[in-house]
Design an enzyme around this catalytic site. Structure first.
Site, PDB file in Angstrom:
ATOM      1  N   ASN A   1       0.810  -1.224   0.000  1.00 38.21           N
ATOM      2  CA  ASN A   1       0.000   0.000   0.000  1.00 38.21           C
ATOM      3  C   ASN A   1       0.841   1.272   0.000  1.00 38.21           C
ATOM      4  O   ASN A   1       0.323   2.365   0.198  1.00 38.21           O
ATOM      5  CB  ASN A   1      -0.942   0.014   1.208  1.00 38.21           C
ATOM      6  CG  ASN A   1      -1.739  -1.262   1.314  1.00 38.21           C
ATOM      7  OD1 ASN A   1      -1.435  -2.121   2.139  1.00 38.21           O
ATOM      8  ND2 ASN A   1      -2.705  -1.426   0.440  1.00 38.21           N
TER       9      ASN A   1
ATOM     10  N   ILE B   1       1.079   6.914   0.388  1.00 39.31           N
ATOM     11  CA  ILE B   1       0.383   5.906   1.179  1.00 39.31           C
ATOM     12  C   ILE B   1      -1.068   5.780   0.743  1.00 39.31           C
ATOM     13  O   ILE B   1      -1.751   6.794   0.564  1.00 39.31           O
ATOM     14  CB  ILE B   1       0.409   6.286   2.685  1.00 39.31           C
ATOM     15  CG1 ILE B   1       1.859   6.533   3.129  1.00 39.31           C
ATOM     16  CG2 ILE B   1      -0.236   5.214   3.534  1.00 39.31           C
ATOM     17  CD1 ILE B   1       1.962   7.297   4.428  1.00 39.31           C
ATOM     18  N   CYS B   2      -1.533   4.545   0.585  1.00 43.08           N
ATOM     19  CA  CYS B   2      -2.943   4.332   0.271  1.00 43.08           C
ATOM     20  C   CYS B   2      -3.682   4.029   1.571  1.00 43.08           C
ATOM     21  O   CYS B   2      -3.613   2.922   2.082  1.00 43.08           O
ATOM     22  CB  CYS B   2      -3.095   3.173  -0.708  1.00 43.08           C
ATOM     23  SG  CYS B   2      -4.803   2.842  -1.106  1.00 43.08           S
ATOM     24  N   LEU B   3      -4.348   5.031   2.113  1.00 47.23           N
ATOM     25  CA  LEU B   3      -5.031   4.869   3.392  1.00 47.23           C
ATOM     26  C   LEU B   3      -6.321   5.697   3.318  1.00 47.23           C
ATOM     27  O   LEU B   3      -6.274   6.882   3.023  1.00 47.23           O
ATOM     28  CB  LEU B   3      -4.106   5.373   4.507  1.00 47.23           C
ATOM     29  CG  LEU B   3      -4.523   5.121   5.943  1.00 47.23           C
ATOM     30  CD1 LEU B   3      -4.627   3.633   6.226  1.00 47.23           C
ATOM     31  CD2 LEU B   3      -3.524   5.749   6.910  1.00 47.23           C
TER      32      LEU B   3
END
Lengths: 151, 526
Positions: A81, A88-90
C-alpha cells in the site's frame, strides 16, 4: 509562517504530540514551518518491518482540519500500500477523512498499516501481486529492505 | 397498467400532443411554421406509428417536461414531487419528515424498495442510511466548559451535535458544511464530523449553520440529486439547458425501444443513453458501433488499402517498393505479390506475372485471407457511408448559413415575401434530420443478419439515400432569379418527399423492433 497565524488546534495538537507521544511514534515540527513535521515510526513488533525506523514527512495544509494532512514515507520500504515515492494508500487520508481525526490518529493508522498490509487495495501493484502469490517470500523481501534502508 | 395510464395522461397534457397524431397530413404539417413536428418527425417517439393506439400500450416513453433553476414554476414541480414522496414515506413509516427525506435520498427515491427494506428491519435500515432512530432534531446549544475537538477553542460559543451526539462548535460545523457544499459539490451525503460516523447532516441542520448563499447552493445541489438519482428523470444534455425530462423506460427495454425525446429547448436526444437522436439504431447497437469505429476505422482503413496477408502465415505485409517476388519476413515463404501464388510456380515469368487463376496458390489460405479482408471491407463499406453522412451534416451547417443569405437575397430580388422563402430553411432542416437517420441506418445495417427483412430495410435505405442526395443537389444549385418560382416548387416537393421516405423508413424499422423482426449478426446485449 509565524506562530501567531497558527490555529489553536494545531498548537494544541503539537503540544500534546511532544508531551505525550504515542509508543513508537515521534513527530516534531520544523522551527521555520510549524505545519511541517518530521516523523519517525518504528516498525511494529511481529511485522516484517520490526526493528526498522521509518522516516516520514507530514504537512498540514491551509484547510486543515477540514482537509486531511499530507503524509509520505521518506524511507524506502517494501509494502503493497506504499509506492516507490512513499505515497500511502489509506482511506482516512482521502475520502474517509473526518475533521475530528488528528495527527496522532493518522500516524497510529499508518503504523497499523505496517502491521497489516492490504494487498487487495494496492498502490504498488507489483508488490501487491507478490504479496498475494507468495506472502512468505514478499515478507522476506520486506525484511531485507528494512535491514537495508531503515536502520 | 396504472403507470401506463398515467403516462398516457401525460401525453394528452403535453403541448406537443399534435405531433403524436400519426394520421396528420404531412403537407399541412409542413406549412405550419410553428409545428415542432415538421418533416414528419414525431419529436417523441419510441414507436411513433402506433402511439396512442397500441392496445398493449407498449413502450409509451414520453416526456412530461420538468425544469429547474431558471424556470421557477417547473422547478416547483420537481420540489412538489419530492414533497409528495416524503409525505408518503413519513406517513407510511411514522417517521419525521427530515428522516423520511434522508431515507428517500439514500434509496434513490425508490419508495417501494425503501418501505420493503424498512419493514424487514427498521433499525439496520435507518443506521445504514445514517439516521439515529430516537435522535432529536439537532439544535444549537451552549455547553458550559465544552472544548471543540476540531478547533480546541474553549470560548463559550454555540455548539451542535447530530442525533449521534458527536458535539462540535458551530463555527467548525459551518466551515465543514460550507467546504463540503462549495468545494466538493456534496449535498445529500454530508456526514457527521466525527470520524467513522455516518449520520447525515439533514437539510434543517444545514439551515442552522451556513450563510444564505451556501444554503441556496446546497438546495440546488440537493434538488439535482433528485434528478440524478432517479431512473425516470434525465437532464437535457444540451449546453446551458436547465430542463429535466421524465420518461419511464427500463434499461432492458432499450434493445427494442428508442426513447427519443425532445426538450422544450428543442434539443432532441435519446433518453436511454443521452446521446443525440440516433433513430433507427437502438442504444446497444449505437454503443457497439461507436466503440468499433473508435477501435478500428483509421487503422483498418490503412491496412486494407496498403497491405496484403502472407498466404502461409497471415502476417500483414506492406509492399513499399521493389519487384513482385516477395519473401515473407516471418515465415520465409516466397510468393508473387500480384497473384499471391507461390513463386516457384512462376518459372521463367520473372517479375511479370500474367498467370490467371490456374490451380496453385493455397486455396484454403487464400480463402481465409479473403474472408478476413471481406469482413474488413464490409465494415469499411458501412463505416465510409456512416462517416460520409456525418461529414455532410457538418458541411450542411455551413449550408444553413448560406441559405440564410440566399433567403435574404430572394426577398430583395423577387416579389417573394419572408414566409414564402421559408421553404429553403425548411429544406435544410429536413436534409440534416434525414441525413442523421440515414447515417445511423448504416450502423444498423452493419449488424443486421442477411435475410428478407434486412433486404427491405436496405431498399428503404437506398430510397432515402437517393431522395436525400437529390435534395442536397437541389440546394447546392446557384440561384437563378428567373426560375425562383420553379425552384421553390421543386424544393418544396422534394422536401416533402424526403420527409416521407424518412418517415416510412423510421416507421418500418421501429415497427420491426416491436415485432422482433430484426435479427442481428452477433448477439446484442444492453
Amino acid at each position: 509562517m509565524a506562530a501567531s497565524a497558527l490555529p489553536k488546534r494545531i498548537i494544541k495538537e503539537t503540544q500534546r504530540l511532544i508531551a505525550d507521544s504515542p509508543p513508537g511514534i515521534s513527530a516534531v515540527p520544523h522551527d521555520d514551518n510549524l505545519r511541517y513535521f518530521d516523523v519517525l515510526i518504528s516498525g511494529p513488533e511481529g511485522s516484517p518491518f520490526e526493528g526498522g525506523l521509518f522516516k516520514l514527512e507530514l504537512f498540514l495544509p491551509e484547510e486543515y482540519p477540514m482537509s486531511p494532512p499530507k503524509v509520505r514515507f521518506l524511507t524506502k520500504l517494501y509494502h503493497p500500500n506504499i509506492d516507490k515515492l512513499g505515497r500511502i494508500c489509506l482511506d482516512i487520508l482521502k475520502d474517509k477523512w473526518s475533521p475530528a481525526l488528528q495527527i496522532r490518529t493518522v500516524l497510529l493508522s499508518v503504523q497499523a498499516l505496517l502491521s497489516a498490509p492490504n494487498p487487495d487495495d494496492p498502490l504498488a501493484n507489483d508488490v501487491a501481486a507478490h504479496w498475494k502469490e507468495n506472502e512468505q517470500d514478499a515478507m522476506r523481501v520486506s525484511k531485507e529492505w528494512t535491514a537495508k534502508y531503515a536502520k | 397498467m396504472a403507470s401506463e395510464n398515467e403516462i398516457m395522461t401525460d401525453i394528452s397534457d403535453d403541448d406537443y400532443s399534435d405531433a403524436f397524431d400519426p394520421d396528420e397530413d404531412m403537407e399541412a404539417e409542413f406549412d405550419d411554421a410553428s409545428s415542432i413536428s415538421d418533416s414528419g418527425f414525431s419529436p417523441i417517439e419510441p414507436d411513433s406509428h402506433s402511439t396512442g393506439k397500441d392496445p398493449k400500450g407498449k413502450g409509451k416513453a414520453v416526456d412530461s417536461m420538468l425544469t429547474l433553476d431558471n424556470h421557477p414554476g417547473a422547478s416547483e414541480k420537481l420540489k412538489e414531487e419530492q414533497k409528495v414522496a416524503v409525505a408518503y414515506v413519513e406517513e407510511m413509516l411514522q417517521l419525521k419528515s427530515e428522516q423520511a427525506a434522508v431515507l428517500l435520498r439514500y434509496f434513490a427515491w425508490k419508495k417501494e424498495k425503501l418501505v420493503e427494506t424498512y419493514m424487514d428491519s427498521p433499525e439496520s435500515t435507518l443506521a445504514a442510511a445514517g439516521i439515529h432512530e430516537n435522535g432529536a432534531q439537532p439544535r444549537l446549544k451552549r455547553v458550559r466548559g465544552f472544548v471543540c475537538e476540531v478547533c480546541y477553542d474553549e470560548m463559550a460559543q454555540e455548539t451542535l451535535a447530530l442525533s449521534c451526539d458527536h458535539r462540535f462548535c458551530k463555527s467548525c460545523y459551518a466551515q465543514y458544511v460550507t467546504s463540503k457544499v462549495v468545494d466538493e459539490g456534496e449535498s445529500r451525503r454530508i456526514q457527521c464530523m466525527g470520524s467513522k460516523c455516518n449520520v447525515i447532516v439533514d437539510e434543517k441542520t444545514v439551515e442552522l449553520l451556513v450563510e444564505e448563499e451556501v444554503l441556496e447552493r446546497y438546495r440546488s445541489l440537493l434538488n439535482r440529486t433528485y434528478v440524478d438519482d432517479s431512473t425516470s428523470l434525465r437532464w437535457c444534455p444540451a449546453p446551458n439547458c436547465d430542463y429535466a425530462l421524465k420518461c419511464h423506460i427500463l434499461p432492458r427495454q432499450l434493445d427494442s425501444i428508442i426513447p427519443t425525446v425532445q426538450c422544450s429547448c428543442l434539443h432532441t436526444f435519446c433518453f436511454g443513453c443521452g446521446d443525440a437522436d440516433h433513430r433507427p439504431c437502438c442504444c446497444p447497437i449505437v454503443r457497439r458501433w461507436l466503440k468499433k469505429c473508435a477501435d478500428d476505422s483509421e487503422t483498418s482503413n490503412w491496412i486494407s488499402a496498403n497491405t496484403k496477408e502472407c498466404t502461409k502465415c497471415h502476417s500483414t505485409i506492406e509492399k513499399n517498393g521493389g519487384c513482385n517476388h516477395m519473401t515473407c519476413k516471418s515465415c520465409k515463404w516466397e510468393f508473387c505479390w500480384v497473384c499471391m501464388g507461390p513463386w516457384s510456380e512462376h518459372g521463367t515469368a520473372w517479375y511479370n506475372c500474367s498467370r490467371y487463376e490456374e490451380k496453385g496458390g493455397d486455396a484454403v489460405n487464400q480463402d481465409a485471407q479473403s474472408k478476413s479482408r471481406a469482413s474488413l471491407e464490409r465494415y469499411l463499406h458501412y463505416y465510409n457511408r456512416f462517416a460520409n453522412h456525418e461529414q455532410s451534416i457538418k458541411l450542411e451547417h455551413e449550408l444553413a448559413t448560406r441559405m440564410e443569405k440566399k433567403m435574404e437575397e430572394m426577398q430583395e430580388h423577387s416579389s417573394l415575401s419572408w414566409i414564402e422563402v421559408q421553404f429553403l430553411a425548411k429544406a435544410v432542416e429536413t436534409l440534416t434530420k434525414c441525413r442523421t437517420v440515414l447515417k445511423w441506418t448504416y450502423a444498423m445495417a452493419f449488424y443486421l443478419a442477411k435475410n428478407n427483412h434486412t433486404a427491405i430495410f436496405e431498399d428503404n435505405q437506398a430510397d432515402l439515400e437517393q431522395a436525400v442526395e437529390g435534395l442536397s443537389e437541389l440546394l447546392e444549385k446557384p440561384l437563378d432569379e428567373e426560375k425562383i418560382a420553379e425552384l421553390r416548387q421543386q424544393t418544396t416537393d422534394k422536401t416533402v418527399y424526403v420527409s416521407k421516405r424518412c418517415q416510412i423508413l423510421l416507421d418500418d424499422t421501429l415497427r420491426g423492433y416491436e415485432e422482433d423482426r430484426w435479427h442481428w449478426a452477433e448477439a446484442i446485449k444492453m
